[in-house]
Design a protein around this motif. Structure first.
Motif, PDB file in Angstrom:
ATOM      1  N   ARG A  63       6.580   5.707  -3.963  1.00 17.00           N
ATOM      2  CA  ARG A  63       6.081   5.513  -2.598  1.00 17.00           C
ATOM      3  C   ARG A  63       4.560   5.578  -2.540  1.00 17.00           C
ATOM      4  NH1 ARG A  63      10.057  10.351  -0.851  1.00 17.00           N
ATOM      5  NH2 ARG A  63      12.033   9.372  -1.439  1.00 17.00           N
ATOM      6  N   PHE A  64       3.940   5.964  -3.636  1.00 19.47           N
ATOM      7  CA  PHE A  64       2.482   6.059  -3.676  1.00 19.47           C
ATOM      8  C   PHE A  64       1.869   4.711  -4.058  1.00 19.47           C
ATOM      9  CE2 PHE A  64      -1.664   7.388  -5.331  1.00 19.47           C
ATOM     10  CZ  PHE A  64      -2.086   8.220  -4.302  1.00 19.47           C
ATOM     11  N   PHE A  65       2.277   4.182  -5.208  1.00 24.25           N
ATOM     12  CA  PHE A  65       1.967   2.803  -5.586  1.00 24.25           C
ATOM     13  C   PHE A  65       3.303   2.066  -5.652  1.00 24.25           C
ATOM     14  CE2 PHE A  65      -1.826   4.484  -8.243  1.00 24.25           C
ATOM     15  CZ  PHE A  65      -2.675   4.403  -7.158  1.00 24.25           C
ATOM     16  N   PRO A  66       3.792   1.501  -4.549  1.00 27.51           N
ATOM     17  CA  PRO A  66       5.105   0.859  -4.566  1.00 27.51           C
ATOM     18  C   PRO A  66       5.237  -0.183  -5.675  1.00 27.51           C
ATOM     19  CG  PRO A  66       4.361   1.131  -2.314  1.00 27.51           C
ATOM     20  CD  PRO A  66       3.197   1.517  -3.202  1.00 27.51           C
TER      21      PRO A  66
ATOM     22  N   ALA B  72      10.044   7.774  -9.566  1.00 20.72           N
ATOM     23  CA  ALA B  72       9.045   7.598  -8.516  1.00 20.72           C
ATOM     24  C   ALA B  72       7.676   7.453  -9.197  1.00 20.72           C
ATOM     25  CB  ALA B  72       9.093   8.754  -7.536  1.00 20.72           C
ATOM     26  N   THR B  73       6.795   8.463  -9.089  1.00 19.10           N
ATOM     27  CA  THR B  73       5.443   8.317  -9.650  1.00 19.10           C
ATOM     28  C   THR B  73       5.298   8.866 -11.055  1.00 19.10           C
ATOM     29  OG1 THR B  73       4.589  10.416  -8.803  1.00 19.10           O
ATOM     30  CG2 THR B  73       4.516   8.533  -7.310  1.00 19.10           C
ATOM     31  N   THR B  74       6.275   9.622 -11.537  1.00 15.00           N
ATOM     32  CA  THR B  74       6.189  10.208 -12.877  1.00 15.00           C
ATOM     33  C   THR B  74       7.267   9.610 -13.778  1.00 15.00           C
ATOM     34  OG1 THR B  74       7.671  12.028 -12.312  1.00 15.00           O
ATOM     35  CG2 THR B  74       5.307  12.365 -11.909  1.00 15.00           C
TER      36      THR B  74
ATOM     37  N   LEU C 256       7.250  12.934  -2.725  1.00  9.12           N
ATOM     38  CA  LEU C 256       7.038  11.685  -3.463  1.00  9.12           C
ATOM     39  C   LEU C 256       8.302  11.167  -4.141  1.00  9.12           C
ATOM     40  CD1 LEU C 256       3.594  12.500  -5.095  1.00  9.12           C
ATOM     41  CD2 LEU C 256       4.029  10.700  -3.410  1.00  9.12           C
ATOM     42  N   GLY C 257       9.319  12.019  -4.257  1.00 10.79           N
ATOM     43  CA  GLY C 257      10.548  11.607  -4.925  1.00 10.79           C
ATOM     44  C   GLY C 257      10.614  11.980  -6.382  1.00 10.79           C
TER      45      GLY C 257
ATOM     46  N   ASP D 143       0.831  -1.190   0.000  1.00  8.17           N
ATOM     47  CA  ASP D 143       0.000   0.000   0.000  1.00  8.17           C
ATOM     48  C   ASP D 143       0.873   1.250   0.000  1.00  8.17           C
ATOM     49  OD1 ASP D 143      -2.278   1.522  -0.012  1.00  8.17           O
ATOM     50  OD2 ASP D 143      -3.070   0.771   1.887  1.00  8.17           O
ATOM     51  N   HIS D 144       0.233   2.413  -0.022  1.00  7.31           N
ATOM     52  CA  HIS D 144       0.958   3.675   0.055  1.00  7.31           C
ATOM     53  C   HIS D 144       1.886   3.686   1.271  1.00  7.31           C
ATOM     54  CE1 HIS D 144      -2.093   4.904  -2.784  1.00  7.31           C
ATOM     55  NE2 HIS D 144      -3.048   4.915  -1.887  1.00  7.31           N
TER      56      HIS D 144
END
Length: 280
Positions: A235-238, A261-263, A171-172, A137-138
């Motif tokens: 770290r949001f959707f590992p 990370a997320t992008t 978020l990194g 999870d997050h």
């Protein structure tokens, strides 16, 4: 950019490349600006017609009531299929990022004839809410820092851009890139009402959707070539979420971006474009 009518609504779209080239359709997460300009340009230069679009209640697409959406996840999936069909040229390579990746999974399952390939970036196979026991999870510390921040004045473009930059740092992601993108999103957002800004900047409307029925158990039924891209530092959707999708879709390729990370960072655009092009 233009508005394109489908399913009795309008979707904001932007096109790159020749109209008669094979179509790559990029579902926003939630706005089209989730997809880097450089990636769109790289795919177009390789002979693809690239169309990125805003989900409902974001960007140039129809905005109704982001606090109480009357549509469902399956409606968003139907939008993707209808847009692919209306744009013409045969089945499309559908790509989704973040929540757009959830839309893309359901679209490929519900409308298999509309798509020839699938790319899923930084997403997971379950809807917002409690995650399956076997999926990460997050990250709690990251979520705590994100939601401890006071909301900005949504009427203040620079405050919104700074809010996005601090979130990116947590978020990194690249804060400077996030600041620029947030300002562009603000410029395209139809008003400064908090609910509308939240739908555009943070995708909060997605958490209010009816996302039933569950689709994870159906993933083995996806029969088109699939690429799963995930940032190792997400770290949001590992990354375990992307790994699970790649295991469960037959023949899927997993591309893990070690520094992402997320992008999709600028340094990874070429690698992601090359991997997408191998699918067709």
């Amino acid at each position: 950019m233009t508005a394109f009518p489908v399913n009795e609504i309008s979707l904001g779209i932007e096109s790159f490349g020749p109209d008669d080239a094979p179509l790559v359709l990029l579902a926003g997460g939630t706005t089209m600006l989730s997809w880097p300009d450089a990636l769109c340009e790289r795919l177009a230069a390789a002979g693809r017609r690239v169309v990125r679009y805003d989900l409902r209640d974001s960007g140039e697409s129809t905005t109704a009531d982001p606090e109480s959406p009357s549509y469902t996840l399956r409606d968003l999936a139907a939008d993707a299929a209808a847009l692919a069909g209306a744009l013409g040229g045969g089945p499309a390579h559908l790509a989704g990022i973040g929540v757009g990746g959830m839309v893309a999974q359901v679209a490929a399952l519900d409308h298999p004839g509309a798509f020839s390939a699938l790319t899923l970036v930084g997403t997971r196979a379950v809807a917002p809410g409690p995650v399956d026991d076997d999926l990460p999870d997050h990250d709690p510390a990251t979520m705590g820092r994100l939601f401890a921040r006071p909301m900005p004045d949504w009427a203040d473009r620079e405050a919104v851009a700074e809010f996005a930059a601090t979130g990116a740092e947590i978020l990194g992601n690249d804060p400077a890139a996030a600041r620029t993108t947030a300002a562009r999103i603000w410029d395209r957002t139809p008003g400064t009402a908090p609910a509308v800004q939240l739908a555009n900047q943070l995708g909060i409307v997605f958490a209010r959707l009816d996302c039933t029925p569950r689709w994870r158990a159906r993933l083995p039924g996806i029969g088109v070539p699939t690429l799963v891209v995930h940032g190792r530092r997400d770290r949001f959707f590992p990354v375990g979420n992307g790994e699970a999708i790649a295991r469960e879709i037959p023949g899927a390729r997993l591309l893990v971006l070690d520094e992402a990370a997320t992008t999709i960072p600028a340094a990874a655009v070429g690698e992601v474009a090359e991997a997408m092009l191998t699918l067709g």
